[in-house]
Write a protein that holds these residues in place. Structure first.
Motif, PDB file in Angstrom:
ATOM      1  N   TYR A   1       0.968  -0.978   0.050  1.00 24.15           N
ATOM      2  CA  TYR A   1       0.003   0.077  -0.167  1.00 24.15           C
ATOM      3  C   TYR A   1       0.910   1.137  -0.010  1.00 24.15           C
ATOM      4  O   TYR A   1       1.586   1.421   0.974  1.00 24.15           O
ATOM      5  CB  TYR A   1      -0.783  -0.059   1.197  1.00 24.15           C
ATOM      6  CG  TYR A   1      -1.797  -1.025   1.483  1.00 24.15           C
ATOM      7  CD1 TYR A   1      -3.123  -1.097   0.850  1.00 24.15           C
ATOM      8  CD2 TYR A   1      -1.215  -2.284   2.271  1.00 24.15           C
ATOM      9  CE1 TYR A   1      -3.960  -2.195   0.953  1.00 24.15           C
ATOM     10  CE2 TYR A   1      -2.434  -3.197   2.168  1.00 24.15           C
ATOM     11  CZ  TYR A   1      -3.403  -3.243   1.645  1.00 24.15           C
ATOM     12  OH  TYR A   1      -4.522  -4.394   2.065  1.00 24.15           O
TER      13      TYR A   1
ATOM     14  N   ALA B   1       2.613  -4.683   2.939  1.00 21.35           N
ATOM     15  CA  ALA B   1       1.822  -5.671   3.866  1.00 21.35           C
ATOM     16  C   ALA B   1       2.304  -6.902   3.872  1.00 21.35           C
ATOM     17  O   ALA B   1       2.533  -7.685   4.843  1.00 21.35           O
ATOM     18  CB  ALA B   1       0.481  -5.529   3.287  1.00 21.35           C
TER      19      ALA B   1
ATOM     20  N   HIS C   1      -4.525 -15.023  16.020  1.00 24.97           N
ATOM     21  CA  HIS C   1      -3.225 -14.781  16.607  1.00 24.97           C
ATOM     22  C   HIS C   1      -2.914 -15.309  18.051  1.00 24.97           C
ATOM     23  O   HIS C   1      -2.236 -15.172  18.824  1.00 24.97           O
ATOM     24  CB  HIS C   1      -2.966 -13.344  16.610  1.00 24.97           C
ATOM     25  CG  HIS C   1      -3.962 -12.533  17.295  1.00 24.97           C
ATOM     26  ND1 HIS C   1      -4.879 -11.458  16.624  1.00 24.97           N
ATOM     27  CD2 HIS C   1      -4.639 -12.550  18.452  1.00 24.97           C
ATOM     28  CE1 HIS C   1      -5.409 -10.949  17.562  1.00 24.97           C
ATOM     29  NE2 HIS C   1      -5.613 -11.724  18.461  1.00 24.97           N
TER      30      HIS C   1
ATOM     31  N   GLU D   1     -10.174 -15.160  11.935  1.00 30.28           N
ATOM     32  CA  GLU D   1     -10.248 -14.698  13.189  1.00 30.28           C
ATOM     33  C   GLU D   1     -11.900 -14.774  13.798  1.00 30.28           C
ATOM     34  O   GLU D   1     -12.412 -13.745  14.366  1.00 30.28           O
ATOM     35  CB  GLU D   1      -9.727 -13.330  13.779  1.00 30.28           C
ATOM     36  CG  GLU D   1      -8.221 -13.238  13.345  1.00 30.28           C
ATOM     37  CD  GLU D   1      -7.564 -12.334  14.357  1.00 30.28           C
ATOM     38  OE1 GLU D   1      -7.559 -12.200  15.435  1.00 30.28           O
ATOM     39  OE2 GLU D   1      -6.694 -11.635  13.609  1.00 30.28           O
TER      40      GLU D   1
ATOM     41  N   PRO E   1       1.536 -12.297  14.797  1.00 28.97           N
ATOM     42  CA  PRO E   1       0.958 -10.898  15.753  1.00 28.97           C
ATOM     43  C   PRO E   1       0.442 -10.095  14.639  1.00 28.97           C
ATOM     44  O   PRO E   1       0.160 -10.288  13.408  1.00 28.97           O
ATOM     45  CB  PRO E   1       2.457 -10.412  15.982  1.00 28.97           C
ATOM     46  CG  PRO E   1       3.476 -10.924  15.303  1.00 28.97           C
ATOM     47  CD  PRO E   1       2.997 -12.241  14.582  1.00 28.97           C
ATOM     48  N   SER E   2      -0.249  -9.175  15.207  1.00 32.16           N
ATOM     49  CA  SER E   2      -0.958  -8.027  14.512  1.00 32.16           C
ATOM     50  C   SER E   2      -0.364  -7.317  13.441  1.00 32.16           C
ATOM     51  O   SER E   2       0.935  -7.001  13.692  1.00 32.16           O
ATOM     52  CB  SER E   2      -1.791  -7.082  15.526  1.00 32.16           C
ATOM     53  OG  SER E   2      -2.705  -6.128  15.141  1.00 32.16           O
ATOM     54  N   GLY E   3      -0.914  -7.383  12.429  1.00 37.04           N
ATOM     55  CA  GLY E   3      -0.181  -6.479  11.393  1.00 37.04           C
ATOM     56  C   GLY E   3       0.854  -7.233  10.678  1.00 37.04           C
ATOM     57  O   GLY E   3       1.582  -6.802   9.748  1.00 37.04           O
ATOM     58  N   SER E   4       0.765  -8.601  10.909  1.00 36.03           N
ATOM     59  CA  SER E   4       1.697  -9.533  10.222  1.00 36.03           C
ATOM     60  C   SER E   4       1.478  -9.749   8.700  1.00 36.03           C
ATOM     61  O   SER E   4       2.440 -10.617   7.982  1.00 36.03           O
ATOM     62  CB  SER E   4       2.216 -10.660  11.212  1.00 36.03           C
ATOM     63  OG  SER E   4       1.204 -11.657  11.439  1.00 36.03           O
ATOM     64  N   GLY E   5       0.408  -9.686   8.179  1.00 33.29           N
ATOM     65  CA  GLY E   5      -0.143  -9.925   6.893  1.00 33.29           C
ATOM     66  C   GLY E   5      -1.010 -11.022   6.757  1.00 33.29           C
ATOM     67  O   GLY E   5      -1.187 -11.604   5.842  1.00 33.29           O
ATOM     68  N   LYS E   6      -1.632 -11.742   7.903  1.00 33.71           N
ATOM     69  CA  LYS E   6      -2.387 -12.724   7.683  1.00 33.71           C
ATOM     70  C   LYS E   6      -3.452 -12.481   6.818  1.00 33.71           C
ATOM     71  O   LYS E   6      -4.165 -13.153   5.977  1.00 33.71           O
ATOM     72  CB  LYS E   6      -2.937 -13.168   9.169  1.00 33.71           C
ATOM     73  CG  LYS E   6      -1.490 -13.613   9.922  1.00 33.71           C
ATOM     74  CD  LYS E   6      -1.991 -13.829  11.475  1.00 33.71           C
ATOM     75  CE  LYS E   6      -2.983 -12.885  12.077  1.00 33.71           C
ATOM     76  NZ  LYS E   6      -2.021 -11.466  12.579  1.00 33.71           N
ATOM     77  N   SER E   7      -4.368 -11.425   7.366  1.00 31.26           N
ATOM     78  CA  SER E   7      -5.515 -11.231   6.559  1.00 31.26           C
ATOM     79  C   SER E   7      -5.354 -10.716   5.268  1.00 31.26           C
ATOM     80  O   SER E   7      -6.054 -10.951   4.267  1.00 31.26           O
ATOM     81  CB  SER E   7      -6.166  -9.906   7.425  1.00 31.26           C
ATOM     82  OG  SER E   7      -6.832 -10.218   8.758  1.00 31.26           O
ATOM     83  N   THR E   8      -4.458 -10.093   4.995  1.00 32.92           N
ATOM     84  CA  THR E   8      -3.969  -9.604   3.767  1.00 32.92           C
ATOM     85  C   THR E   8      -4.038 -10.809   2.544  1.00 32.92           C
ATOM     86  O   THR E   8      -4.517 -10.815   1.596  1.00 32.92           O
ATOM     87  CB  THR E   8      -2.661  -8.723   3.541  1.00 32.92           C
ATOM     88  OG1 THR E   8      -2.892  -7.740   4.647  1.00 32.92           O
ATOM     89  CG2 THR E   8      -2.476  -8.239   2.261  1.00 32.92           C
TER      90      THR E   8
END
Ligand SMILES: Nc1ncnc2c1ncn2[C@@H]1O[C@H](COP(=O)(O)OP(=O)(O)OP(=O)(O)O)[C@@H](O)[C@H]1O
Ligand SMILES: [Mg+2]
Lengths: 266, 355
Positions: free
Chosen positions: B15, B20, B194, B161, B39-46
């Motif tokens: 982005y 990401a 997570h 999640e 952890p949060s922001g590690s790119g799983k959802s992306t």
């Protein structure tokens, strides 16, 4: 809170007094008119010496009044439909996309709300004269639509804002095409906002008088215009009954709108 | 060799300036329960959203049965998805929510009716068919969401999640059901969380994400017993990290020294001799003895001990004043008390040296 009603003590009665006076000030004229419309005095004597329905009978049998009533209803319905459809499209565009000049466009859409209606009316009148639209149904509809549309955009936009767009994602991955997503998920979710927009749009058109005076011709006029022009010639209780009808219908729609609001909060 | 069911190849998503995900690659077998943990922001959802089609990768490819998914519109991918937020359609009953994907597929009414019945039975909510989502608890809503996502027999189910908003007890209950549903339907699942405990409980394999990359992929046991990096070791299970200096590299093993000069051995990847490193040992793989019983023992002082019913928890202090956590069976901890000197021991295969 500092100014909590329960903590005001003696001041409370003062507050209740002021509230009552304001309420009477707002309501009394309407009650007065309603009472006169049922009174049997030709000269609008108050309190009325007796009661009658004859003014309503006159109102509903006089073709001039009936025509005005029908015109008001026709304009109102067309304005309502157009205002909701266009308002929906505009609100969707503003809520779901990002483009250059979006906030400017948003502000532009709302200008009719802040512009004095008289200014708008004069401008439209001059313009419509050229196009030959004065004294036509189209002229009324466009004029009223300009005033009603901002309310639609705001009302529908607000309900889009509180709608979680993850629902659209969910519908999409379930196999719904973009159009189906809007039709089956987005629209049902914001339907209360659309109803509210419809009611407001109709009401705005229904009791609009300034623009309408400019648009009206002797053969085509809305109820408020006819009340106004009749009033300038003579004072008859028929005006009171027409006004009462106008107010009654407005009250019914307002009640409907507040029921909808209650429903949407549940 | 047959082509893997789902192939994620060299995915990269940026982005503007933010990267990401980068170099995300993974093969997933049919019927596998694969979890993205990180952890949060590690790119799983992306990564998940790219598979779903809500986002397009900057680079890379996603293949399902050897065919590119990226060319297919999201509504044509025939993938099921459950979101973290509750996404049941509020104006439709539970039954109509489950029927939704079938209705947009124009399936015959009789088939829809039978399928809805079957799906609601699968999630044990057959009696709730005529309820509105607003009249149900969060856990029930997520179960309906699972039924809706599976109603059209998608070959692949994505879950981002889905249980994060639920309390612990409910979460465990639905985890249990999810395992059962996975076994009954045989659907391939990509699951994001997570919560390492959740990942271990549910998954066939786990991909550990860190800063937009996959650190390690493996079964829970592999990740726990043979973490490939300090990050994975720290993320899955509890660990002690002891500072060491690597002296010598052998075949997969390193000889290193502690700050007090004592020598130690442990598993290791390639290492340059003389570099600083970390020795990781799990708390339950350490033993505290009153006296040394083997060569590899560290002199420590017992600082604290806690009785936990099924085990004892100790805090011990090393000669360089680092506190370590040790867990032992209650009977093995007898004879120790706070302040006593002891020797800390572990088998050398349980020590892992990381950069
Ligand atoms: N729309 C966006 N614009 C800019 N950056 C984004 C956007 N979406 C995600 N990112 C960034 O991409 C990175 C990965 O985000 P992602 O949502 O995939 O993380 P995640 O592993 O799912 O985290 P979480 O556990 O918090 O959901 C983050 O650094 C995030 O800030
Ligand atoms: Mg996420």
């Amino acid at each position: 809170m500092l100014l909590d009603y329960d903590r005001l003590g003696g001041w409370r009665w003062g507050l209740v007094g002021v509230g009552t006076v304001v309420m009477l000030f707002l309501l009394l004229p309407i009650v007065f008119i309603a009472a006169l419309s049922f009174g049997d005095s030709q000269w609008l004597v108050f309190p009325p010496p007796g009661w009658t329905m004859q003014w309503y009978q006159q109102l509903l049998t006089d073709p001039v009044w009936v025509n005005a009533l029908l015109t008001s209803a026709k304009v109102g319905v067309i304005v309502t439909v157009l205002s909701v459809v266009l308002g929906l499209l505009a609100a969707l565009g503003l809520a779901r996309s990002r483009f250059f000049g979006k906030s400017a466009l948003q502000a532009f859409f709302l200008t009719p709300m802040v512009l004095p209606v008289v200014v708008l009316a004069v401008a439209l009148y001059a313009f419509f004269l050229k196009l030959g639209l004065t004294g036509t149904l189209t002229g009324f509809v466009i004029g009223h639509l300009i005033i009603a549309l901002p309310f639609s955009i705001i009302t529908i936009g607000n309900s889009l804002q509180s709608f979680d767009s993850a629902l659209e994602d969910a519908a999409m991955i379930c196999g719904a095409s973009p159009l189906e997503v809007k039709w089956r998920v987005t629209l049902p979710a914001i339907r209360l906002g659309m109803f509210a927009a419809a009611i407001f749009s109709f009401l705005i058109s229904w009791d609009e008088v300034v623009l309408s005076i400019f648009m009206a011709s002797p053969t085509l006029q809305t109820l408020p215009v006819l009340i106004w022009s009749t009033l300038r010639q003579d004072l008859t209780p028929v005006i009171a009954s027409a006004s009462t009808l106008l107010v009654a219908f407005t009250v019914v729609l307002m009640l409907l709108a507040s029921f909808l609001k209650k429903g949407s909060r549940q | 060799m047959t082509t893997p069911f789902l192939q994620i190849r060299g995915l990269r998503k940026t982005y503007d300036q933010v990267v990401a995900i980068d170099h995300v690659a993974l093969d997933i077998k049919q019927g596998e329960f694969m979890t993205f943990l990180g952890p949060s922001g590690s790119g799983k959802s992306t990564t998940l959203y790219i598979v779903a089609g809500f986002q397009e990768p900057t680079e890379g490819q996603v293949l399902l049965n050897g065919k590119s998914l990226l060319d297919v519109a999201p509504n044509k991918r025939n993938i099921g998805m459950v979101f973290q937020r509750y996404t049941l359609f509020p104006h439709l009953t539970v039954g109509e929510n489950v029927a939704f994907p079938l209705r947009v597929r124009r399936r015959p009414e009789s088939e829809i009716k039978a399928k809805v019945e079957k799906m609601l039975e699968l999630v044990h909510l057959a009696d709730y068919r005529d309820r509105l989502p607003g009249q149900m608890s969060g856990g029930q809503q997520q179960r309906v969401a699972i039924a809706r996502a599976l109603a059209y027999d998608p070959p692949l189910l994505l879950m981002d999640e889905p249980l994060a908003a639920l309390d612990k007890k409910l979460r465990e209950e639905i985890q249990f059901e999810l395992r059962r549903i996975h076994q009954e339907t045989g659907v391939t699942i990509l699951y994001v969380t997570h919560d390492q405990e959740e990942a271990l409980r549910l998954s066939d394999r786990i991909a550990v994400f860190s800063q937009g990359r996959i650190e390690q992929v493996g079964t829970g046991e592999e990740l726990y017993e043979h973490p490939s990096s300090r990050f994975v070791a720290g993320f899955i299970g509890n660990s002690n990290f002891l500072p060491v200096k690597v002296e010598q590299m052998g075949a997969g093993r390193a000889r290193a020294i502690f700050p007090n000069g004592q020598a130690v051995e442990g598993d290791a990847r390639a290492f340059a001799a003389g570099s600083e490193g970390t020795l990781m040992v799990r708390p339950e793989q350490m033993r505290i003895r009153p006296h040394a019983t083997s060569a590899q023992g560290l002199a420590v002082t017992v600082r604290d001990m806690t009785y936990l019913g099924d085990s004892m928890h100790f805090a011990v202090q090393t000669p360089w004043e680092q506190e370590l956590a040790v867990r032992m069976a209650v009977r093995d901890g007898q004879g120790l008390c706070i302040g006593s000197s002891a020797v800390l021991e572990w088998d050398s295969q349980h020590g892992h040296v990381f950069a």
